[in-house]
Design a protein around this motif. Sequence first.
Motif, short mmCIF file in Angstrom:
data_model
loop_
_atom_site.label_atom_id
_atom_site.label_comp_id
_atom_site.label_asym_id
_atom_site.label_seq_id
_atom_site.Cartn_x
_atom_site.Cartn_y
_atom_site.Cartn_z
N ALA A 56 27.32 -15.81 -42.53
CA ALA A 56 26.34 -16.85 -42.28
C ALA A 56 25.20 -16.26 -41.45
O ALA A 56 25.42 -15.39 -40.61
CB ALA A 56 26.99 -18.02 -41.54
N GLY A 57 23.98 -16.69 -41.74
CA GLY A 57 22.84 -16.20 -40.98
C GLY A 57 21.54 -16.39 -41.73
O GLY A 57 21.49 -17.06 -42.77
N THR A 58 20.50 -15.78 -41.20
CA THR A 58 19.17 -15.85 -41.81
C THR A 58 18.95 -14.61 -42.66
O THR A 58 19.15 -13.48 -42.20
CB THR A 58 18.09 -15.95 -40.72
OG1 THR A 58 18.33 -17.12 -39.94
CG2 THR A 58 16.70 -16.03 -41.33
N MET A 86 18.48 -19.62 -45.03
CA MET A 86 19.70 -19.57 -44.22
C MET A 86 20.94 -19.77 -45.07
O MET A 86 20.98 -20.69 -45.90
CB MET A 86 19.64 -20.63 -43.12
CG MET A 86 18.54 -20.35 -42.12
SD MET A 86 18.47 -21.56 -40.80
CE MET A 86 20.05 -21.27 -40.03
N VAL A 87 21.91 -18.91 -44.87
CA VAL A 87 23.23 -19.06 -45.47
C VAL A 87 24.12 -19.68 -44.40
O VAL A 87 24.28 -19.11 -43.31
CB VAL A 87 23.79 -17.69 -45.92
CG1 VAL A 87 25.26 -17.80 -46.30
CG2 VAL A 87 22.96 -17.14 -47.08
N THR A 88 24.64 -20.86 -44.69
CA THR A 88 25.45 -21.57 -43.70
C THR A 88 26.91 -21.73 -44.13
O THR A 88 27.79 -21.81 -43.29
CB THR A 88 24.86 -22.96 -43.42
OG1 THR A 88 24.75 -23.67 -44.65
CG2 THR A 88 23.49 -22.84 -42.76
N ALA A 89 27.14 -21.78 -45.42
CA ALA A 89 28.50 -21.96 -45.94
C ALA A 89 28.81 -20.85 -46.93
O ALA A 89 28.13 -20.72 -47.95
CB ALA A 89 28.64 -23.32 -46.60
N TYR A 94 23.95 -19.36 -53.28
CA TYR A 94 22.57 -19.50 -52.83
C TYR A 94 21.67 -18.83 -53.85
O TYR A 94 21.62 -17.61 -53.95
CB TYR A 94 22.39 -18.88 -51.44
CG TYR A 94 23.14 -19.64 -50.38
CD1 TYR A 94 22.52 -20.66 -49.66
CD2 TYR A 94 24.48 -19.37 -50.12
CE1 TYR A 94 23.22 -21.38 -48.70
CE2 TYR A 94 25.19 -20.09 -49.17
CZ TYR A 94 24.56 -21.09 -48.47
OH TYR A 94 25.25 -21.81 -47.53
#
Length: 111
Positions: A56-58, A86-89, A94
């Motif tokens: 997870a991150g930018t 942003m990757v959150t899960a 994505y």
Amino acid sequence: MSIITTHILDATLGKPASDVLVRLFILQDEHYILLDQKTTDQDGRVKNFDLPICIAGTYQIQFETLPYFAAQQQQCFYPRVSIEFMVTALDRHYHVPLLISPFSYSTYRGS
């Protein structure tokens, strides 16, 4: 298929943009670190970035648009397009599409 994918559509021609260099970065300690780079296929896609691990991150995707338009003997205003997201899960896909023309671009969260 990678958790992060992209494709480019040339809106002026109404067709995929092939042979475009695409770089994928991750933001760590206020600096972007290159994870992988690929060239779009005949369908304008990068289906599989080689990621050692996805966290997870930018992230940032950079599209080198100047050489693409130069190969078509067209001027362009944006020599490179950079998209931060942003990757959150980690269980989600994505997809980051790019619509380009020589003097504009747009993007959205794809599926």
